[in-house]
Design an enzyme around this catalytic site. Sequence first.
Site, short mmCIF file in Angstrom:
data_model
loop_
_atom_site.label_atom_id
_atom_site.label_comp_id
_atom_site.label_asym_id
_atom_site.label_seq_id
_atom_site.Cartn_x
_atom_site.Cartn_y
_atom_site.Cartn_z
N GLU A 1 0.70 -1.18 -0.20
CA GLU A 1 0.15 0.01 -0.02
C GLU A 1 0.80 1.17 0.08
OE1 GLU A 1 -3.01 -0.01 3.13
OE2 GLU A 1 -3.72 -1.90 2.51
N GLU B 1 -8.59 1.80 -4.46
CA GLU B 1 -9.72 1.46 -3.76
C GLU B 1 -10.49 2.84 -3.27
OE1 GLU B 1 -8.75 -1.10 -0.55
OE2 GLU B 1 -10.82 -0.97 0.44
O1 KIV Z 1 -6.45 -7.43 1.47
C1 KIV Z 1 -7.44 -7.06 0.79
O2 KIV Z 1 -8.64 -7.49 0.61
C2 KIV Z 1 -7.34 -5.94 -0.40
C3 KIV Z 1 -8.27 -5.61 -1.14
C4 KIV Z 1 -9.25 -4.47 -0.59
C5 KIV Z 1 -8.01 -4.96 -2.41
O3 KIV Z 1 -6.12 -5.47 -0.44
#
Ligand code: KIV
Length: 284
Positions: A115, A180
């Site tokens: 991220e 997202e």
């Molecule tokens: O871990 C997860 O489920 C995610 C999604 C929101 C893409 O990163």
Amino acid sequence: MGMRIQVESLIKMKQLKLPIVVMTCYDCPTAKLQDAAGIDVVFVGDSVGQNVLGYVGPQQVTMSDMLHHTRAVNRGVQDALLMVDLPYGSYQTPEMAVENGLLLVDAGAEVVKLEGGREVRDQVIALVGAGIGVVGHIGYTPQTRIGERPLYGDRADEAVLVLEDALALETAGALGVVLECIPERVAEVVTTHLSIPTIGIGAGRVCDGQVLVVNDLLGFYEAPFRFVRQYANIRDIMKGAFVAYAADVRSGQFPAEEHRFLMKNKELRAFREQIESLAQGSND
Ligand code: KIV
């Protein structure tokens, strides 16, 4: 068996305008079904924490959790590409990112996801330099924004940052980026500015691919997020089966005749004789 999806396939799919289908997965039997259903990218998300492990948020998920679930999912995947999240705290420095990325690769990951935008540029460069495929994740980023309102990028200044972050990830060598909970119009601009694919979740219809959390689409929860479509009501199916099983055991309906194992009469007679002689021996 279909054709194994390669890391390079993601960019080719964008060029060919073939939508990329991604789904989270946390265990081997589900991975086998997703693979057989033709899901392109089976994704061990750190959402395993909330969806399987009973954690309150992604910050509790450890490398050891991710390795355990990656190994399980890897045993079930044949054709799909296996993408795995680097969990919170595992990529604070480029060195940590590479060390933990290599552990995930060793467990079966073909691509890792992390991220952040510009702030993880060096981590992406280091991972790519170590030969590890990377997907970025921007917009609403649960590892650091948990508890905040989910929509991000609906203000012009935020929308510009989303685009700048996406471009920074592409320049650093990422091969895709998850968007997202951002407005569809922002996702559209990002998607057209990038040569790498965008994978949307709550980012509208224009991304190069879509990702959903398996528990959400199966209908585990009563109140799904606005961006989720429930394709089944697994909650009622599972609860119904559990209630029926308990009722059958309590009423003596299960196990039934067809669930028994039998033994030949000759063996049964011999068994009884042996028990009797054992009993006699202990009385003598
Ligand atoms: O871990 C997860 O489920 C995610 C999604 C929101 C893409 O990163």
